[in-house]
Design a protein around this motif. Structure first.
Motif, mmCIF file in Angstrom:
data_model
loop_
_atom_site.group_PDB
_atom_site.id
_atom_site.type_symbol
_atom_site.label_atom_id
_atom_site.label_comp_id
_atom_site.label_asym_id
_atom_site.label_seq_id
_atom_site.Cartn_x
_atom_site.Cartn_y
_atom_site.Cartn_z
ATOM 1 N N ASP A 136 0.837 -1.207 0.000
ATOM 2 C CA ASP A 136 0.000 0.000 0.000
ATOM 3 C C ASP A 136 0.869 1.253 0.000
ATOM 4 O O ASP A 136 0.621 2.205 -0.763
ATOM 5 C CB ASP A 136 -0.909 0.022 1.228
ATOM 6 C CG ASP A 136 -1.974 -1.055 1.216
ATOM 7 O OD1 ASP A 136 -2.311 -1.550 0.120
ATOM 8 O OD2 ASP A 136 -2.467 -1.416 2.304
ATOM 9 N N ALA A 137 1.874 1.277 0.870
ATOM 10 C CA ALA A 137 2.731 2.453 0.992
ATOM 11 C C ALA A 137 3.467 2.736 -0.313
ATOM 12 O O ALA A 137 3.597 3.893 -0.736
ATOM 13 C CB ALA A 137 3.721 2.257 2.139
ATOM 14 N N MET A 138 3.950 1.695 -0.967
ATOM 15 C CA MET A 138 4.684 1.879 -2.220
ATOM 16 C C MET A 138 3.777 2.449 -3.308
ATOM 17 O O MET A 138 4.178 3.344 -4.059
ATOM 18 C CB MET A 138 5.275 0.539 -2.671
ATOM 19 C CG MET A 138 6.204 0.644 -3.865
ATOM 20 S SD MET A 138 7.664 1.653 -3.526
ATOM 21 C CE MET A 138 8.461 0.633 -2.268
ATOM 22 N N ARG A 139 2.533 1.972 -3.378
ATOM 23 C CA ARG A 139 1.610 2.453 -4.419
ATOM 24 C C ARG A 139 1.188 3.893 -4.161
ATOM 25 O O ARG A 139 0.834 4.625 -5.091
ATOM 26 C CB ARG A 139 0.374 1.555 -4.470
ATOM 27 C CG ARG A 139 0.630 0.176 -5.058
ATOM 28 C CD ARG A 139 -0.668 -0.580 -5.269
ATOM 29 N NE ARG A 139 -1.402 -0.738 -4.025
ATOM 30 C CZ ARG A 139 -2.716 -0.651 -3.914
ATOM 31 N NH1 ARG A 139 -3.452 -0.370 -4.976
ATOM 32 N NH2 ARG A 139 -3.310 -0.836 -2.758
ATOM 33 N N LEU A 140 1.214 4.321 -2.901
ATOM 34 C CA LEU A 140 0.741 5.654 -2.547
ATOM 35 C C LEU A 140 1.738 6.758 -2.851
ATOM 36 O O LEU A 140 1.350 7.898 -3.111
ATOM 37 C CB LEU A 140 0.409 5.698 -1.045
ATOM 38 C CG LEU A 140 -0.970 5.222 -0.619
ATOM 39 C CD1 LEU A 140 -1.006 5.040 0.892
ATOM 40 C CD2 LEU A 140 -2.026 6.224 -1.061
#
Length: 408
Positions: A122-126
């Motif tokens: 999630d963090a990487m996509r954000l």
């Protein structure tokens, strides 16, 4: 990244809080004899574009279903550049020695990245969407406080001139939540329901655990389910209290800043829990005091098939042991309700995070504020507020209400 950046335009560094402070003060309440209730809200058209140019007579405000007279009204929108001609050009004989005064931010927002509720994926996509928001806020002369507790990020500054600092801080953010992918996995909302005596949910998990774990009988499975539910529910409450602590600190900071503000909470969300009702009420009340709606961007993205609907586990279970129809929504129902109660926007079930963040930013600069005198209240309680546009095909997004002490 180096230490705290120099803060501009009167901003103060927002401290990271891992849990609410001990003995928090009581939430603000209103006495109907001495106070106006001020309601800030956003109006959008069919395409979700902010609508400007409306006046007080375009609206109706109701408290607990009964119309109240509007006694104050204000409209806010970003300043527009005007066309200039030759007559507007000023030629000075000598350069002025007077420095240009600093620009006052058009809006101030807290971007709370709830990295305790985010997976590393999630963090990487954000991150690309978060960095794109910096460009939007810099163009609009916005100021930002960026908070990510687990990454120990807490900076506040005008965005223009400091984009590199904010971008470096965003790069530090890593999701810290690793969901259980075993045959004993259980979601927060499911664990809370079982802990509170939901027999249907308990039976569903007994069937699931028996189906996925050969050799486990129903009696054994029931003990395992109850034990797992207690453990998962406790961990969920710890993470949620961490988020509440950051939100309360953010609202206290925003209350000292002029104008209307917003908190943008980027998170995987948290479930509803009646045990946390007092904290939810306090955050809702302080949001009203700070004139700061809380927006929620669901970082889980587009909803896909549940894990128990796939080829790994699906063939081993019947329908009665699978996920409930609303499992995905239930997992973030608490954060969704918090946003709606405070007049915030909810962006969910999408992978276009950049568009959602831009839409949230637009609500910070184009909005209305109305004031009305509330009726006397004999008993304390929650007073429902409804703002409507008269005879127009428009949507109004405002907070759901406020808490009153009943001494009016």
């Amino acid at each position: 990244m180096r230490g705290a950046v120099t803060l501009l335009a009167g901003l103060a560094l927002l401290p990271v809080a891992s849990a609410p402070a001990q003995g928090p003060p009581k939430p603000p309440v209103f006495s109907s004899r001495t106070e106006l209730v001020l309601v800030d809200f956003v109006v959008t058209d069919k395409k979700d574009r902010a609508v400007e140019g409306l006046v007080a007579s375009d609206f109706v405000v109701k408290e607990d279903g009964k119309e109240r007279r509007i006694v104050s009204f204000s409209a806010f929108s970003p300043a527009r550049e005007q066309n200039a001609g030759p007559a507007d050009v000023v030629v000075e004989p000598f350069p002025s020695a007077t420095p240009e005064p600093p620009r006052i931010p058009s809006s101030i927002a807290v971007l709370f990245v709830d990295d305790g509720q985010l997976s590393p994926t999630d963090a990487m996509r954000l991150k690309p969407a978060l960095k794109k928001l910096l460009d939007v806020m810099a163009e609009k002369n916005g100021a930002l406080a960026l908070v990510a507790p687990w990454a120990k990020v807490s900076i506040a500054n005008a965005v223009e001139g400091n984009r590199a600092v904010f971008a470096a801080a965003i790069d530090r953010i890593q999701g810290r939540r690793f969901d259980d992918r075993s045959s004993f996995q259980m979601a927060d909302a499911e664990a809370i329901a079982i802990e509170r005596g939901d027999a249907t949910m308990l039976n569903l998990f007994v069937l699931r655990f028996v189906a996925l774990n050969p050799g486990l009988d129903a009696d054994q499975a029931q003990g395992v389910v109850r034990s797992f539910a207690t453990e998962v529910a406790h961990a969920a409450r710890v993470r949620r209290k961490d988020a509440y602590g950051v939100l309360l600190n953010a609202l206290a900071w925003l209350a000292r800043q002029p104008g209307r503000h917003s908190i943008v909470m980027v998170s995987g969300g948290f479930a509803l829990d009646n045990e946390e009702d007092r904290e939810m009420r306090e955050i809702t009340a302080r949001s009203l005091e700070a004139k700061a709606p809380i927006h929620f961007l669901d970082a889980r993205g587009l909803q896909g098939l549940g894990i128990f609907q796939g080829v790994e586990y699906g063939p081993a279970m019947d329908r009665d042991a699978g996920e409930t129809p609303f499992a995905f929504a239930d997992a973030a129902a608490g954060s969704t309700d918090l946003a709606l109660d405070t007049g915030g926007l909810v962006i969910r079930n999408t992978n276009n995070f950049a568009k959602g963040l831009e839409q949230m930013f637009e609500t910070m600069t184009t909005y209305y504020v109305i004031g009305y005198e509330p009726p006397p209240h004999d008993k304390p309680g929650f007073r429902k507020i409804k703002v409507e546009a008269r005879g127009k095909d428009l949507k109004v997004r405002a907070r759901r209400g406020y808490f009153d002490n009943g001494r009016g």
